[in-house]
Design an enzyme around this catalytic site. Structure first.
Site, short mmCIF file in Angstrom:
data_model
loop_
_atom_site.label_atom_id
_atom_site.label_comp_id
_atom_site.label_asym_id
_atom_site.label_seq_id
_atom_site.Cartn_x
_atom_site.Cartn_y
_atom_site.Cartn_z
CG ASP A 1 -7.14 -0.16 4.16
OD1 ASP A 1 -6.87 -0.49 5.33
OD2 ASP A 1 -6.30 -0.15 3.24
N GLY B 1 -7.81 -4.01 1.55
CA GLY B 1 -9.02 -3.86 2.37
C GLY B 1 -8.66 -3.60 3.81
CB VAL C 1 8.35 0.17 6.20
CG1 VAL C 1 8.07 1.32 5.24
CG2 VAL C 1 9.72 -0.40 5.97
CE LYS D 1 -3.85 -2.38 2.25
NZ LYS D 1 -4.64 -2.57 3.48
CE LYS E 1 -4.45 2.05 4.19
NZ LYS E 1 -3.74 1.50 5.32
CB THR F 1 -5.76 2.69 8.48
OG1 THR F 1 -5.92 1.63 7.54
CG2 THR F 1 -4.30 3.05 8.55
CB ALA G 1 -1.08 -8.17 9.94
NE ARG H 1 4.12 -0.89 9.39
CZ ARG H 1 3.60 -2.05 9.02
NH1 ARG H 1 3.54 -3.05 9.89
NH2 ARG H 1 3.15 -2.25 7.82
CG ASN H 2 1.16 4.41 7.91
OD1 ASN H 2 2.25 4.84 7.56
ND2 ASN H 2 0.67 3.27 7.44
#
Lengths: 274, 274
Positions: B179, B71, B214, B33, B126, B183, B75, B190-191
């Site tokens: 998504d 989507g 990352v 992504k 996103k 998120t 994880a 992470r973001n």
């Protein structure tokens, strides 16, 4: 300007008492998020009906000035002056702008929207999806599942809105998607909490008996199901919530049924009609 | 079927090594992504370019079979077999259906979608909004603000998608809105975490130095800003994230600027163009 902030089931009674005292020309801003059971009227429609019975809009007396204010507005956060946004809805652009000015502050950003039907319908129907989100929380199903629920939930309430003459953009906006998100993720929400307790195996009657405030989503589920039938719109999530709340269906069975529908394309006609 | 699951910045290098060993006719499913910096290519475009350089699609050798899978798929939840949904994207309907079949299980529901541009662009952009959501979390701004951010964030990434030839329905679907929601609300992301630490006053360089995985959203913010310029699309939230990450702007100032733009109508032309 008068703020009408009572739960939907009490609106008729309150305005029957107040209607006679309402000065002509004073706008009423409704912040209720529900659909009146039996009549299937939106909050501003109920107020208009009661005021018309009290003589407004007749015999030379001007019709009541009605607007709706709605958005992602969890009260506990507003009370702490945390930043938030809302939509002032009224077909009369001048009144919408007056409401926008009256409520705008540095921390509360108000947009205007002419689509009162969409704003009120979105505010009501998202509470049904919020109950479903709570059920997922009660089942500890996770955020992937909840994100899918919110996405597909928005599709089905937008579909009902379109059938009732509302604008799709309203459902994609703050009073639709925005309110849906905050209602589905904020732990404070009453409707989400009802769902969570259902998901943990409690009975609806027991939950409602221990709540000291109104969870609008419970009666709204009945109303939205009736609207879905009337406008012949498929609403699988609403139907599942109705089955769990009122038809004794097990929450896990309802979730499994939603997950195991036939594989299909996401977009195109299928997004709109199924 | 091969799953290409490396972060965007490594895709080119990995496929340069693997390309020569890829059997003809074996489909590649990308789950990255991001947008490659400098080239501004999507993951499947990078793979296609590298494979073409390795001789695919030339001299009678068939072009590579490429699809994207995307989507609301945190994880940690997938690993626990919690229910989730995704979109298998490929203009070739037959390949999309093969990917759908390969990945569908009782707990993982896969839809097909022909709009690869939209699915990959939504998955990348996103992450920029997720950084903004994290910043709000770091500032303790609350869920009303976050719901507004997700709503307006979806508007601006959809607008970029439309300018690039993607379908609006893709952005309203699981690979877009779905998504985006997971998120922005899942604490694991992470973001979102990078944003939260920025919101708490840490410096980007310090945050990245302490992360062992990352955060694609950081380079993606640069790439999306470049795409916004190239396609002349206004993206105020992306611009604010860029200013905070790379131009030393204070997070509270950026939030205040977003909240104090001129009052305006929500829908109509304004939703699309501003």
């Amino acid at each position: 300007m008068v703020l009408s902030a009572v739960p939907t089931q009490y609106i008729r009674g309150v305005w029957k008492r107040l209607g006679g005292y309402l000065p002509v020309g004073l706008p009423i801003v409704s912040v209720a998020k529900g659909i009146e059971n039996e009549t299937l009227l939106r909050p501003t429609e109920v107020i208009r009906e009661v005021l018309n019975q009290a003589g407004f809009g007749q015999l030379g007396r001007p019709a009541p000035l009605l607007a709706a204010l709605s958005g992602p507005n969890i009260a506990a956060e507003l009370a702490r002056y945390l930043p938030a946004t809302a939509v002032a809805a009224c077909a009369d652009e001048d009144l919408a702008t007056r409401v926008q000015s009256a409520f705008s502050t540095q921390w509360f950003r108000v947009y205007t929207n002419a689509d009162t039907v969409g704003v009120e319908l979105a505010g009501a129907s998202k509470n049904v999806i919020a109950i479903a989100a709570g059920i997922l929380d009660g089942l500890a199903a996770g955020n992937n599942a909840k994100a899918a629920l919110v996405t597909r939930g928005l599709v089905e309430i937008s579909r009902l809105g379109a059938a009732m003459g509302a604008q799709p953009a309203t459902f994609a906006g703050l009073a639709g998607l925005g309110d849906l998100i905050t209602t589905c993720v904020s732990p404070e929400g009453r409707n989400r909490t009802v769902g969570e307790r259902i998901g943990k195996g409690q009975k609806l009657a027991d939950i409602l008996a221990t709540m000291d405030s109104v969870a609008e989503g419970v009666p709204t589920t009945r109303a939205v199901m009736q609207l879905a039938h009337r406008y012949r719109v498929e609403m699988p999530i609403t139907q599942a919530v109705h089955a769990v709340l009122f038809e004794g269906k097990d929450a896990i069975d309802a979730l499994t049924d939603l997950m195991s529908r036939d594989p299909k394309p996401e977009s195109g006609d299928n997004t709109v009609t199924r």
